[in-house]
Design a protein around this motif. Structure first.
Motif, PDB file in Angstrom:
ATOM      1  N   VAL A   1     -16.566  -4.911  -3.677  1.00 25.12           N
ATOM      2  CA  VAL A   1     -16.335  -4.448  -2.309  1.00 25.12           C
ATOM      3  C   VAL A   1     -14.847  -4.179  -2.157  1.00 25.12           C
ATOM      4  O   VAL A   1     -14.017  -4.948  -2.656  1.00 25.12           O
ATOM      5  CB  VAL A   1     -16.818  -5.477  -1.263  1.00 25.12           C
ATOM      6  N   ASN A   2     -14.523  -3.082  -1.507  1.00 20.06           N
ATOM      7  CA  ASN A   2     -13.119  -2.738  -1.307  1.00 20.06           C
ATOM      8  C   ASN A   2     -12.676  -3.063   0.113  1.00 20.06           C
ATOM      9  O   ASN A   2     -11.826  -3.911   0.339  1.00 20.06           O
ATOM     10  CB  ASN A   2     -12.879  -1.257  -1.617  1.00 20.06           C
ATOM     11  N   THR A   3     -13.285  -2.377   1.074  1.00 24.15           N
ATOM     12  CA  THR A   3     -12.994  -2.661   2.481  1.00 24.15           C
ATOM     13  C   THR A   3     -14.289  -2.998   3.207  1.00 24.15           C
ATOM     14  O   THR A   3     -15.337  -2.404   2.939  1.00 24.15           O
ATOM     15  CB  THR A   3     -12.329  -1.455   3.173  1.00 24.15           C
ATOM     16  N   ALA A   4     -14.224  -3.938   4.108  1.00 28.56           N
ATOM     17  CA  ALA A   4     -15.416  -4.350   4.861  1.00 28.56           C
ATOM     18  C   ALA A   4     -14.980  -5.207   6.041  1.00 28.56           C
ATOM     19  O   ALA A   4     -13.831  -5.661   6.124  1.00 28.56           O
ATOM     20  CB  ALA A   4     -16.376  -5.124   3.970  1.00 28.56           C
TER      21      ALA A   4
ATOM     22  N   ASP B   1     -15.761 -13.939  15.853  1.00 29.08           N
ATOM     23  CA  ASP B   1     -14.526 -13.382  15.307  1.00 29.08           C
ATOM     24  C   ASP B   1     -14.870 -12.421  14.169  1.00 29.08           C
ATOM     25  O   ASP B   1     -16.035 -12.298  13.776  1.00 29.08           O
ATOM     26  CB  ASP B   1     -13.622 -14.511  14.804  1.00 29.08           C
ATOM     27  N   THR B   2     -13.852 -11.747  13.640  1.00 29.46           N
ATOM     28  CA  THR B   2     -14.050 -10.770  12.576  1.00 29.46           C
ATOM     29  C   THR B   2     -13.111 -11.050  11.420  1.00 29.46           C
ATOM     30  O   THR B   2     -11.935 -11.379  11.622  1.00 29.46           O
ATOM     31  CB  THR B   2     -13.788  -9.334  13.081  1.00 29.46           C
ATOM     32  N   ILE B   3     -13.636 -10.944  10.206  1.00 24.80           N
ATOM     33  CA  ILE B   3     -12.825 -11.028   8.991  1.00 24.80           C
ATOM     34  C   ILE B   3     -12.769  -9.634   8.381  1.00 24.80           C
ATOM     35  O   ILE B   3     -13.800  -9.017   8.152  1.00 24.80           O
ATOM     36  CB  ILE B   3     -13.418 -12.017   7.977  1.00 24.80           C
ATOM     37  N   ARG B   4     -11.568  -9.155   8.120  1.00 20.70           N
ATOM     38  CA  ARG B   4     -11.396  -7.833   7.523  1.00 20.70           C
ATOM     39  C   ARG B   4     -11.012  -7.965   6.054  1.00 20.70           C
ATOM     40  O   ARG B   4     -10.065  -8.673   5.719  1.00 20.70           O
ATOM     41  CB  ARG B   4     -10.339  -7.039   8.286  1.00 20.70           C
ATOM     42  N   VAL B   5     -11.754  -7.274   5.212  1.00 22.46           N
ATOM     43  CA  VAL B   5     -11.517  -7.290   3.773  1.00 22.46           C
ATOM     44  C   VAL B   5     -10.819  -6.000   3.377  1.00 22.46           C
ATOM     45  O   VAL B   5     -11.274  -4.909   3.714  1.00 22.46           O
ATOM     46  CB  VAL B   5     -12.846  -7.430   2.994  1.00 22.46           C
TER      47      VAL B   5
ATOM     48  N   SER C   1     -18.810 -12.458  -5.846  1.00 26.63           N
ATOM     49  CA  SER C   1     -19.158 -11.042  -5.841  1.00 26.63           C
ATOM     50  C   SER C   1     -20.045 -10.715  -4.645  1.00 26.63           C
ATOM     51  O   SER C   1     -20.970 -11.475  -4.330  1.00 26.63           O
ATOM     52  CB  SER C   1     -19.884 -10.665  -7.139  1.00 26.63           C
ATOM     53  N   ALA C   2     -19.777  -9.584  -4.008  1.00 30.10           N
ATOM     54  CA  ALA C   2     -20.604  -9.156  -2.879  1.00 30.10           C
ATOM     55  C   ALA C   2     -22.016  -8.815  -3.330  1.00 30.10           C
ATOM     56  O   ALA C   2     -22.941  -8.795  -2.525  1.00 30.10           O
ATOM     57  CB  ALA C   2     -19.973  -7.950  -2.194  1.00 30.10           C
TER      58      ALA C   2
END
Length: 318
Positions: A47-50, A65-69, A111-112
């Motif tokens: 995963v790159n962005t999520a 809340d939100t977690i940004r990858v 791993s996603a």
């Protein structure tokens, strides 16, 4: 003159030592969480962005809340006063609990594509639960429940036990095929009351969906379209049946009501009475109806449950 030089040199040496100690202290405190925060350092392959949602079932955090990858990595840090549990919710509805406490530095690694193999380490509770998850990954639901029950009995009152109790040993609710629909009452996104009484007459349907699940949106779109047909044969129109329900309500498992309204508009389902309390899977109606999958649906006839989690091609069957 010599004495002044010695004093100056001595003062300079003391100032240098003091500066070094101050720098070292600041360096140490900047490398980890202080005693009023916890920190989760995450690394996810495939995963790159999520964006992932995070909430606390025991109130250690307020709201959703939100977690940004970014680049497969994320850092999540928040102030807390006591120990507790936070839960990361992935788009496929998989949940990973993290046990936090003030001053804790926690690693989240995996791993996603294989969420069941995620490793959460850094505290005794997270190390222990990661090992428990890995040891029970391949068990059947019945055996998994037995192992959860055993752990709770041997470790009453711990954060892990409270999570296992909530996740695997819930209070059983009568909401299976053949049962009467449990009583409930909730406000829809427009502030109007929706109750089980609305669904006591005729053929009715409850649709469970979320913005991150395309199949659930497709189901919502089709059942709301008055001209939709279910085709049981792709070779002929003879086997097609029209979708028809006297009442349809939807339950949105999004944390954001604005996002819920946006999807309803896209699906042309703005007229469908929709419940979205922002609590996701922790909402009262979710627990009352025993919802644990998405997409999900409950088909009713005169208040009696005639089907659950029905695939779209079979929704028109009575």
């Amino acid at each position: 003159m010599i004495m002044s030089y010695k004093r100056l040199r001595h003062w300079h040496l003391q100032a240098t030592v003091f500066s070094f100690i101050l720098f070292f202290f600041l360096f140490l405190t900047s490398c980890g969480s202080d005693h009023e925060h916890f920190s989760v350092d995450g690394r996810l392959l495939n995963v790159n962005t999520a964006e992932f949602l995070v909430y606390s079932p025991d109130g250690i955090l307020s709201g959703i809340d939100t977690i940004r990858v970014n680049g497969g990595r994320f850092t999540y840090e928040r102030p807390i006063m006591n120990e507790g549990t936070i839960v990361i919710v992935f788009p496929n509805f998989k949940q990973i609990p993290i046990f936090v406490k003030p001053g804790a530095d926690i690693s989240f690694d995996g791993s996603a594509a294989k969420l069941k193999d995620i490793e959460v380490t850094g505290t005794d509770e997270n190390d222990e639960f990661t090992e428990w998850r890995h040891n029970t990954n391949e068990l059947s639901p019945k055996d998994l429940e037995a192992q959860a029950r055993k752990y709770v009995k041997e470790n009453p009152g711990t954060l892990i036990s409270l999570w296992l109790q909530r996740q695997y040993l819930p209070i059983k609710v009568a909401c299976s095929v053949g049962d009467r629909l449990p009583a409930f009452s909730a406000k829809d996104i427009n502030g109007k009351t929706i109750s089980s009484n609305t669904l006591m007459k005729g053929n009715c349907l409850i649709v469970v969906w979320a913005s991150w699940n395309y199949d659930s949106q497709s189901m919502l779109r089709q059942v709301n379209n008055k001209d939709s047909y279910i085709y049981h044969s792709y070779n002929s129109d003879k086997d097609k049946k029209k979708i028809s329900f006297d009442h349809i309500i939807s339950i949105c498992l999004d944390a954001d009501v604005k996002k819920c309204r946006q999807i309803l508009k896209q699906c042309e389902a703005e007229d469908v009475p929709t419940i979205c309390d922002g609590k996701m899977i922790d909402g009262n109606i979710v627990k009352t109806l025993g919802i644990n999958n998405i997409p999900d649906n409950i088909r009713l006839k005169n208040g009696k449950i005639t089907g659950r989690a029905i695939p779209i091609p079979k929704l028109a069957e009575e």
